[in-house]
Design a protein around this motif. Structure first.
Motif, PDB file in Angstrom:
ATOM      1  N   GLY A  96       0.811  -1.214   0.000  1.00 29.11           N
ATOM      2  CA  GLY A  96       0.000   0.000   0.000  1.00 29.11           C
ATOM      3  C   GLY A  96       0.840   1.256   0.000  1.00 29.11           C
ATOM      4  O   GLY A  96       0.526   2.220  -0.712  1.00 29.11           O
ATOM      5  N   ASN A  97       1.916   1.282   0.780  1.00 23.59           N
ATOM      6  CA  ASN A  97       2.780   2.457   0.823  1.00 23.59           C
ATOM      7  C   ASN A  97       3.547   2.651  -0.479  1.00 23.59           C
ATOM      8  O   ASN A  97       3.751   3.785  -0.913  1.00 23.59           O
ATOM      9  CB  ASN A  97       3.752   2.342   2.006  1.00 23.59           C
ATOM     10  CG  ASN A  97       3.133   2.788   3.309  1.00 23.59           C
ATOM     11  OD1 ASN A  97       3.091   3.968   3.619  1.00 23.59           O
ATOM     12  ND2 ASN A  97       2.621   1.827   4.078  1.00 23.59           N
ATOM     13  N   VAL A  98       3.953   1.570  -1.108  1.00 25.28           N
ATOM     14  CA  VAL A  98       4.607   1.692  -2.417  1.00 25.28           C
ATOM     15  C   VAL A  98       3.614   2.218  -3.447  1.00 25.28           C
ATOM     16  O   VAL A  98       3.907   3.124  -4.226  1.00 25.28           O
ATOM     17  CB  VAL A  98       5.182   0.332  -2.871  1.00 25.28           C
ATOM     18  CG1 VAL A  98       5.650   0.406  -4.328  1.00 25.28           C
ATOM     19  CG2 VAL A  98       6.346  -0.074  -1.977  1.00 25.28           C
ATOM     20  N   GLY A  99       2.406   1.639  -3.437  1.00 21.00           N
ATOM     21  CA  GLY A  99       1.394   2.041  -4.416  1.00 21.00           C
ATOM     22  C   GLY A  99       0.856   3.436  -4.220  1.00 21.00           C
ATOM     23  O   GLY A  99       0.267   4.021  -5.138  1.00 21.00           O
ATOM     24  N   SER A 100       1.055   4.020  -3.039  1.00 17.86           N
ATOM     25  CA  SER A 100       0.558   5.372  -2.788  1.00 17.86           C
ATOM     26  C   SER A 100       1.398   6.438  -3.472  1.00 17.86           C
ATOM     27  O   SER A 100       0.961   7.584  -3.590  1.00 17.86           O
ATOM     28  CB  SER A 100       0.532   5.643  -1.276  1.00 17.86           C
ATOM     29  OG  SER A 100       1.851   5.692  -0.751  1.00 17.86           O
ATOM     30  N   PHE A 135      -7.773  -0.154   4.531  1.00 13.82           N
ATOM     31  CA  PHE A 135      -6.893   1.001   4.689  1.00 13.82           C
ATOM     32  C   PHE A 135      -5.803   1.016   3.624  1.00 13.82           C
ATOM     33  O   PHE A 135      -5.400   2.074   3.132  1.00 13.82           O
ATOM     34  CB  PHE A 135      -6.256   0.997   6.083  1.00 13.82           C
ATOM     35  CG  PHE A 135      -7.193   1.421   7.167  1.00 13.82           C
ATOM     36  CD1 PHE A 135      -7.801   2.666   7.131  1.00 13.82           C
ATOM     37  CD2 PHE A 135      -7.478   0.586   8.238  1.00 13.82           C
ATOM     38  CE1 PHE A 135      -8.677   3.068   8.130  1.00 13.82           C
ATOM     39  CE2 PHE A 135      -8.349   0.982   9.238  1.00 13.82           C
ATOM     40  CZ  PHE A 135      -8.948   2.218   9.191  1.00 13.82           C
ATOM     41  N   VAL A 136      -5.319  -0.162   3.260  1.00 10.97           N
ATOM     42  CA  VAL A 136      -4.279  -0.256   2.228  1.00 10.97           C
ATOM     43  C   VAL A 136      -4.808   0.201   0.876  1.00 10.97           C
ATOM     44  O   VAL A 136      -4.114   0.880   0.115  1.00 10.97           O
ATOM     45  CB  VAL A 136      -3.743  -1.702   2.155  1.00 10.97           C
ATOM     46  CG1 VAL A 136      -2.921  -1.919   0.880  1.00 10.97           C
ATOM     47  CG2 VAL A 136      -2.891  -2.007   3.383  1.00 10.97           C
ATOM     48  N   LEU A 137      -6.049  -0.153   0.565  1.00 10.80           N
ATOM     49  CA  LEU A 137      -6.648   0.321  -0.681  1.00 10.80           C
ATOM     50  C   LEU A 137      -6.778   1.842  -0.672  1.00 10.80           C
ATOM     51  O   LEU A 137      -6.655   2.498  -1.708  1.00 10.80           O
ATOM     52  CB  LEU A 137      -8.023  -0.324  -0.885  1.00 10.80           C
ATOM     53  CG  LEU A 137      -8.011  -1.833  -1.177  1.00 10.80           C
ATOM     54  CD1 LEU A 137      -9.430  -2.379  -1.224  1.00 10.80           C
ATOM     55  CD2 LEU A 137      -7.291  -2.128  -2.491  1.00 10.80           C
ATOM     56  N   GLY A 138      -7.021   2.407   0.506  1.00 14.51           N
ATOM     57  CA  GLY A 138      -7.051   3.863   0.621  1.00 14.51           C
ATOM     58  C   GLY A 138      -5.698   4.475   0.314  1.00 14.51           C
ATOM     59  O   GLY A 138      -5.610   5.523  -0.336  1.00 14.51           O
ATOM     60  N   LEU A 139      -4.629   3.832   0.770  1.00 12.26           N
ATOM     61  CA  LEU A 139      -3.278   4.304   0.448  1.00 12.26           C
ATOM     62  C   LEU A 139      -3.032   4.252  -1.053  1.00 12.26           C
ATOM     63  O   LEU A 139      -2.502   5.194  -1.650  1.00 12.26           O
ATOM     64  CB  LEU A 139      -2.239   3.452   1.182  1.00 12.26           C
ATOM     65  CG  LEU A 139      -2.039   3.700   2.671  1.00 12.26           C
ATOM     66  CD1 LEU A 139      -1.084   2.668   3.254  1.00 12.26           C
ATOM     67  CD2 LEU A 139      -1.492   5.102   2.909  1.00 12.26           C
ATOM     68  N   ILE A 140      -3.428   3.138  -1.655  1.00 13.34           N
ATOM     69  CA  ILE A 140      -3.219   2.973  -3.091  1.00 13.34           C
ATOM     70  C   ILE A 140      -3.968   4.041  -3.888  1.00 13.34           C
ATOM     71  O   ILE A 140      -3.505   4.511  -4.928  1.00 13.34           O
ATOM     72  CB  ILE A 140      -3.648   1.557  -3.532  1.00 13.34           C
ATOM     73  CG1 ILE A 140      -2.706   0.504  -2.921  1.00 13.34           C
ATOM     74  CG2 ILE A 140      -3.673   1.422  -5.049  1.00 13.34           C
ATOM     75  CD1 ILE A 140      -3.122  -0.924  -3.177  1.00 13.34           C
TER      76      ILE A 140
END
Length: 254
Positions: A96-100, A135-140
């Motif tokens: 998620g952090n990479v995709g953000s 939450f990870v999808l929100g980061l993405i």
């Protein structure tokens, strides 16, 4: 609705929302929300790594992202191994952090890992893992590429007037996010009875009468009423076997 969901999202990460929270700041070549650098939110190593082309090159050479994606793909839907579940959660946050980041978003396209994350968020039986995926999808969704990929799977994110994602993503069909397959509660007593029944079937299947009786007595040990009698009878079997063994040894010596 979006404002309420945004506040829930921000509060979950310890962000302090003020009237000035919608201001934007220039960070390298991308626009990011001011709350992105909030002191309450610790920076993620892989997010910082993908801020530069050199960092993305290093990430690609080491193959870490592929490992994270493989972990999510292979073990993402497991629910009976606490150690693997923790590993999946760590991989989700890393992805998620990479995709953000705009420079890190191409990694998502190459691995197709977003599909697996969406599946976890919509259908995993462990709710904490669903929440992590949400939450990870929100980061993405913070990156343009991430928004485009999520839209393909029916997930939308609200943006500011300048087109900057607010970092909160929800499915177009909310029933996918809030649906949960019913499960049947099993009492401990019922589980024990079923287990004893299985052992009983095995006992009845033994052709040796002595072995069959021993297995039946072992089952009775789990019954507080029959426990004492079963233990005494098992002790008799043990003594008989001991005496028989000693007699055989005595006869051999003669």
């Amino acid at each position: 609705m979006w404002e309420l969901l945004k506040r829930v999202w921000a509060r979950s990460f310890g962000e302090v929302l003020e009237e000035t929270s919608n201001r934007l700041s220039m960070d390298e070549d991308t626009f990011e929300m001011e709350g992105d650098n909030d002191a309450h939110v610790p920076p993620h190593f892989y997010r910082e790594l993908t801020r530069t082309n050199e960092g993305c090159k290093l990430l690609r050479e080491k193959g870490h992202f592929e490992e994270f994606a493989a972990t999510i793909r292979d073990y993402g839907m497991l629910s009976d191994d606490a150690e693997l579940i923790l590993k999946v959660k760590g991989s989700l946050w890393a992805v998620g952090n990479v995709g953000s980041m705009e420079l890190g978003a191409p990694f998502l396209e190459e691995s197709d890992v977003v599909e697996n994350i969406v599946k976890i968020a919509e259908s995993h039986e462990i709710m904490s893992l669903r929440g992590t995926a949400f939450f990870v999808l929100g980061l993405i969704s913070r990156s343009v590429h991430g928004l485009e990929i999520l839209s393909e799977y029916g997930w939308d994110s609200n943006t500011t007037s300048m087109g900057v994602s607010l970092g909160l993503c929800i499915p177009q069909d909310l029933s996918k996010l809030f649906s949960y397959q019913p499960w049947r509660h099993e009492k401990v007593a019922e589980i024990m009875m079923a287990s004893q029944k299985d052992v009983g079937v095995a006992a009845r299947a033994d052709e040796d009468a002595t072995n069959q009786r021993i297995l039946e007595l072992i089952i009775d040990l789990g019954n507080t009423v029959l426990q004492k009698r079963a233990m005494a009878e098992l002790m008799q079997f043990k003594v008989k076997k001991f005496l028989a063994s000693n007699n055989q040894n005595f006869l051999r010596r003669l």
